[in-house]
Design a protein around this motif. Structure first.
Motif, PDB file in Angstrom:
ATOM      1  N   ARG A 264       0.820  -1.201   0.000  1.00 55.11           N
ATOM      2  CA  ARG A 264       0.000   0.000   0.000  1.00 55.11           C
ATOM      3  C   ARG A 264       0.855   1.252   0.000  1.00 55.11           C
ATOM      4  O   ARG A 264       1.790   1.387   0.784  1.00 55.11           O
ATOM      5  CB  ARG A 264      -0.906  -0.021   1.242  1.00 55.11           C
ATOM      6  N   GLU A 265       0.557   2.178  -0.911  1.00 49.97           N
ATOM      7  CA  GLU A 265       1.223   3.476  -0.987  1.00 49.97           C
ATOM      8  C   GLU A 265       2.738   3.362  -1.217  1.00 49.97           C
ATOM      9  O   GLU A 265       3.501   4.195  -0.747  1.00 49.97           O
ATOM     10  CB  GLU A 265       0.936   4.298   0.268  1.00 49.97           C
ATOM     11  N   VAL A 266       3.149   2.310  -1.907  1.00 48.49           N
ATOM     12  CA  VAL A 266       4.543   2.191  -2.332  1.00 48.49           C
ATOM     13  C   VAL A 266       4.549   2.082  -3.851  1.00 48.49           C
ATOM     14  O   VAL A 266       3.939   1.177  -4.427  1.00 48.49           O
ATOM     15  CB  VAL A 266       5.243   0.959  -1.724  1.00 48.49           C
TER      16      VAL A 266
ATOM     17  N   ILE B 285      10.204   0.094   4.849  1.00 49.02           N
ATOM     18  CA  ILE B 285       8.850   0.435   4.416  1.00 49.02           C
ATOM     19  C   ILE B 285       7.854   0.219   5.548  1.00 49.02           C
ATOM     20  O   ILE B 285       6.994   1.066   5.819  1.00 49.02           O
ATOM     21  CB  ILE B 285       8.456  -0.397   3.180  1.00 49.02           C
TER      22      ILE B 285
ATOM     23  N   HIS C 173       5.567   3.186   7.290  1.00 46.44           N
ATOM     24  CA  HIS C 173       4.110   3.117   7.246  1.00 46.44           C
ATOM     25  C   HIS C 173       3.504   2.780   8.598  1.00 46.44           C
ATOM     26  O   HIS C 173       2.332   3.072   8.838  1.00 46.44           O
ATOM     27  CB  HIS C 173       3.663   2.134   6.172  1.00 46.44           C
TER      28      HIS C 173
ATOM     29  N   HIS D  63       3.924   6.545   9.908  1.00 51.54           N
ATOM     30  CA  HIS D  63       3.275   7.560   9.074  1.00 51.54           C
ATOM     31  C   HIS D  63       2.551   6.877   7.916  1.00 51.54           C
ATOM     32  O   HIS D  63       2.996   6.943   6.764  1.00 51.54           O
ATOM     33  CB  HIS D  63       4.330   8.545   8.547  1.00 51.54           C
ATOM     34  N   PRO D  64       1.442   6.216   8.190  1.00 54.61           N
ATOM     35  CA  PRO D  64       0.774   5.396   7.165  1.00 54.61           C
ATOM     36  C   PRO D  64       0.253   6.184   5.972  1.00 54.61           C
ATOM     37  O   PRO D  64       0.024   5.608   4.903  1.00 54.61           O
ATOM     38  CB  PRO D  64      -0.379   4.737   7.933  1.00 54.61           C
ATOM     39  N   GLU D  65       0.089   7.507   6.129  1.00 48.28           N
ATOM     40  CA  GLU D  65      -0.466   8.312   5.035  1.00 48.28           C
ATOM     41  C   GLU D  65       0.592   8.819   4.071  1.00 48.28           C
ATOM     42  O   GLU D  65       0.260   9.417   3.038  1.00 48.28           O
ATOM     43  CB  GLU D  65      -1.247   9.499   5.616  1.00 48.28           C
TER      44      GLU D  65
ATOM     45  N   PRO E 115       3.073   8.435   1.185  1.00 46.41           N
ATOM     46  CA  PRO E 115       3.407   7.500   0.106  1.00 46.41           C
ATOM     47  C   PRO E 115       4.908   7.481  -0.164  1.00 46.41           C
ATOM     48  O   PRO E 115       5.616   8.459   0.092  1.00 46.41           O
ATOM     49  CB  PRO E 115       2.632   8.042  -1.097  1.00 46.41           C
TER      50      PRO E 115
END
Length: 209
Positions: A2-4, A167, A171, A174-176, A178
């Protein structure tokens, strides 16, 4: 993940392979980091907002798109992050620069801050954090923490290589935010280096040990 975003452009992958080679010279490594920085900047800015403005061409007036909002900020993590800056500024010459001085304690692998300087209105801009090696993720997390303390909320992270552990750490904290990277490598060794990796990016760029 996710977001990578893994940038698999052939030129990026080719230049990354050249940088991995142990016999690559300091000059060659530095030049490749500059070049790949420009290519990564192209990808991380792909969705910047545009607004139509009226301009005059040699033939007529027209509505044409320009970047909307305040100029973005590149925030290299010292030392190695500065290797990205010149290439990215070739693409976005009006960007502001924030410097975040962090080093990794060799025993604890934790990030230690020694310098921070950012534009006074950094909180109102998109900030792109530059950290070539996302290994443990401690430096990236510390840099993002510091920027958030200054009010930054629109943040992105660009790295050359990432380890799954780094990673996960970014995340987890700071999960938001990218992440853009040229490759996700296998793992970290006992000293916190990315494997297969390319060694210490700062040492290879500056010719130090």
């Amino acid at each position: 993940m996710r977001e990578v975003h893994v940038v698999d452009h052939p030129l990026v992958q080719h230049k990354l392979t050249l940088m991995r080679e142990a016999e690559r010279t300091t000059k060659g490594f530095r030049q490749l980091l500059n070049e790949i920085g420009m290519l990564l900047a192209y990808e991380v800015t792909r969705d910047l907002k545009l607004e139509d403005v009226e301009i005059e061409t040699p033939l007529t007036r027209m509505q044409a798109p320009k970047l909307a909002g305040k100029k973005l900020v590149f925030a290299p993590i010292l030392r190695a992050g500065v290797g990205f800056v010149d290439g990215m500024l070739e693409l976005v010459p009006s960007a502001r620069i924030a410097h975040i001085g962090l080093y990794r304690d060799p025993k604890t692998l934790q990030a230690v801050e020694y310098y921070f300087k950012a534009p006074p209105d950094v909180a109102e801009r998109l900030v792109i954090v530059l950290d070539p090696m996302l290994a443990t993720g401690n430096s990236a997390v510390a840099a993002i923490d510091r920027l958030k303390e200054r009010g930054c909320r629109d943040l992105r992270l660009v790295c050359l290589l990432a380890a799954p552990e780094g990673i996960a750490h970014v995340h987890g904290s700071h999960p938001e935010v990218p992440i853009w990277t040229a490759a996700i490598d296998s793992h970290l060794d006992a000293h916190g280096y990315i494997v297969p990796g390319l060694g210490d990016a700062g040492d290879r760029m500056f010719g130090t040990k």
